[in-house]
Scaffold this motif. Structure first.
Motif, short mmCIF file in Angstrom:
data_model
loop_
_atom_site.label_atom_id
_atom_site.label_comp_id
_atom_site.label_asym_id
_atom_site.label_seq_id
_atom_site.Cartn_x
_atom_site.Cartn_y
_atom_site.Cartn_z
N ILE A 147 0.89 -1.17 0.00
CA ILE A 147 0.00 0.00 0.00
C ILE A 147 0.92 1.22 0.00
N ASP A 148 1.14 1.79 -1.15
CA ASP A 148 2.16 2.83 -1.33
C ASP A 148 1.53 4.22 -1.24
N THR A 149 1.72 4.87 -0.10
CA THR A 149 1.23 6.23 0.10
C THR A 149 2.37 7.25 0.01
N SER A 150 3.52 6.82 -0.55
CA SER A 150 4.70 7.69 -0.56
C SER A 150 4.56 8.87 -1.52
N TYR A 151 3.57 8.83 -2.42
CA TYR A 151 3.33 9.95 -3.33
C TYR A 151 2.19 10.84 -2.84
N SER A 152 1.53 10.39 -1.78
CA SER A 152 0.45 11.16 -1.18
C SER A 152 1.04 12.27 -0.31
N LYS A 153 0.27 13.32 -0.07
CA LYS A 153 0.78 14.45 0.70
C LYS A 153 0.05 14.60 2.02
N GLN A 154 0.84 14.80 3.08
CA GLN A 154 0.30 15.08 4.41
C GLN A 154 0.29 16.59 4.61
N SER A 155 -0.86 17.16 4.90
CA SER A 155 -0.97 18.60 5.13
C SER A 155 -0.44 18.95 6.52
N ILE A 156 0.49 19.91 6.59
CA ILE A 156 1.00 20.38 7.87
C ILE A 156 1.09 21.90 7.84
N GLU A 157 1.40 22.48 8.98
CA GLU A 157 1.52 23.94 9.08
C GLU A 157 2.65 24.42 8.18
N GLY A 158 2.31 25.30 7.24
CA GLY A 158 3.32 25.88 6.36
C GLY A 158 3.53 25.16 5.05
N GLY A 159 2.84 24.04 4.83
CA GLY A 159 3.02 23.31 3.57
C GLY A 159 2.52 21.89 3.66
N ASN A 160 3.22 20.98 3.00
CA ASN A 160 2.88 19.56 3.08
C ASN A 160 4.13 18.73 2.99
N THR A 161 4.00 17.44 3.33
CA THR A 161 5.15 16.55 3.35
C THR A 161 4.68 15.12 3.16
N VAL A 162 5.58 14.15 3.37
CA VAL A 162 5.20 12.75 3.22
C VAL A 162 4.31 12.32 4.38
N ARG A 163 3.60 11.23 4.19
CA ARG A 163 2.66 10.76 5.20
C ARG A 163 3.39 10.39 6.49
N LYS A 164 2.69 10.51 7.62
CA LYS A 164 3.30 10.35 8.93
C LYS A 164 3.89 8.96 9.16
N GLU A 165 3.33 7.93 8.49
CA GLU A 165 3.83 6.57 8.72
C GLU A 165 5.28 6.41 8.28
N TYR A 166 5.71 7.19 7.28
CA TYR A 166 7.10 7.09 6.81
C TYR A 166 8.07 7.77 7.77
N TYR A 204 15.92 20.38 10.28
CA TYR A 204 16.62 19.09 10.40
C TYR A 204 17.35 18.72 9.11
N PHE A 205 16.67 18.83 7.98
CA PHE A 205 17.26 18.43 6.70
C PHE A 205 18.06 19.55 6.04
N GLU A 206 17.98 20.77 6.60
CA GLU A 206 18.75 21.91 6.14
C GLU A 206 18.52 22.18 4.65
N THR A 207 17.25 22.30 4.27
CA THR A 207 16.88 22.58 2.90
C THR A 207 15.51 23.24 2.84
N GLU A 208 15.30 23.99 1.75
CA GLU A 208 14.00 24.59 1.50
C GLU A 208 13.16 23.73 0.57
N GLN A 209 13.82 22.79 -0.11
CA GLN A 209 13.12 21.91 -1.05
C GLN A 209 12.65 20.67 -0.30
N LEU A 210 11.34 20.53 -0.17
CA LEU A 210 10.81 19.47 0.69
C LEU A 210 9.71 18.67 0.01
N ASP A 211 9.83 18.45 -1.30
CA ASP A 211 8.88 17.56 -1.96
C ASP A 211 9.14 16.12 -1.49
N ASN A 212 8.21 15.22 -1.73
CA ASN A 212 8.31 13.86 -1.21
C ASN A 212 9.59 13.15 -1.65
#
Length: 249
Positions: A147-166, A204-212
């Motif tokens: 069940i691959d949710t790695s391309y799905s987006k998790q909505s968070i404050e200020g933008g979005n990121t990978v799902r919480k399970e990852y 933490y990742f020291e970057t502005e680029q935070l796509d999945n």
């Protein structure tokens, strides 16, 4: 000045138009304000589970799409299909005389599209299961039947990121490393509790680029650095010299 009005429904009172308007507008305004600083994606819910041998169950949830917040209330059962499939939440607005009707459906297609909000994707040729090891995501050819949710987006404050399970899978790997830094461990526990602000990831990742894709690459890079450092430390560790015994006669 815009005034808020909370209606009082008591026996004997005449129901007036502005009372109904307040009942309509107050919850909608509250929800929009609550999630106003969050990016598009899944805010909460829409978890996927496997029922029996051939059914996905998708739970209710809240999503944000094109800056609008939608509540998906229906629990949906979706039958497996053989081969590669993409599962989306399709949102359609229909303007009617008495208002706007929002229709939300879970659909699966053979083709990838950016028209709808992606929930997950899968390739089925055996028993389906979730990812249980973050390293599986780093493989050039990922295993099928996930069940691959790695391309799905998790909505968070200020933008979005990978799902919480990852983030949880990543955190487990970090905690396993005896040479993980205090910074790594602090971030790992943040992952376990849930990432709610984009600034945590930027720091933490020291970057502005935070796509999945970038997030997974940075996870892989950091775990590889820790593994390499640990291997070097083990190689460089000198063997303890045996103490020569002295015999006194």
């Amino acid at each position: 000045m815009k005034l808020n009005f909370r209606p009082n429904f008591e026996k004997g009172l005449i129901l007036k138009q502005y009372m109904l308007e307040a009942l309509r507008d107050y919850p909608e305004s509250y929800i929009e304000l609550l999630y106003s600083n969050m990016g598009d994606g899944i805010i909460t819910g829409l978890e996927i589970s496997v029922v029996g041998e051939s059914i996905f169950c998708i739970k209710p949830g809240i999503v944000k799409n094109q800056d609008k917040v939608y509540i998906f209330q229906g629990r949906t059962n979706l039958e497996f299909s053989e081969g590669e499939r993409y599962v989306y939440l399709k949102i359609k607005e229909e303007k009617q005389i008495d208002g706007i009707k929002y229709k939300m459906d879970i659909i699966q297609t053979e083709q990838e599209t950016e028209e709808f909000l992606e929930i997950f994707r899968y390739i089925k040729n055996a028993k389906m299961k979730e990812y249980t090891n973050i390293n599986e995501l780093f493989l050039e050819n990922r295993p099928t039947n996930r069940i691959d949710t790695s391309y799905s987006k998790q909505s968070i404050e200020g933008g979005n990121t990978v799902r919480k399970e990852y983030f949880i899978l990543y955190a487990r790997k970090i905690i396993e490393k005896p040479n993980a830094t205090i910074r790594d461990v602090a971030f790992a526990y943040e992952c376990m509790n849930g990432i709610y602000n984009i600034e945590i990831l930027k720091s933490y990742f020291e970057t502005e680029q935070l796509d999945n894709e970038t997030i997974f690459q940075l996870m892989k890079k950091r775990l590889s650095e820790l593994e390499l450092t640990l291997e070097k430390k083990e190689v460089q560790m000198p063997e303890k010299s045996k103490t020569r015994k002295t015999i006194i006669s």
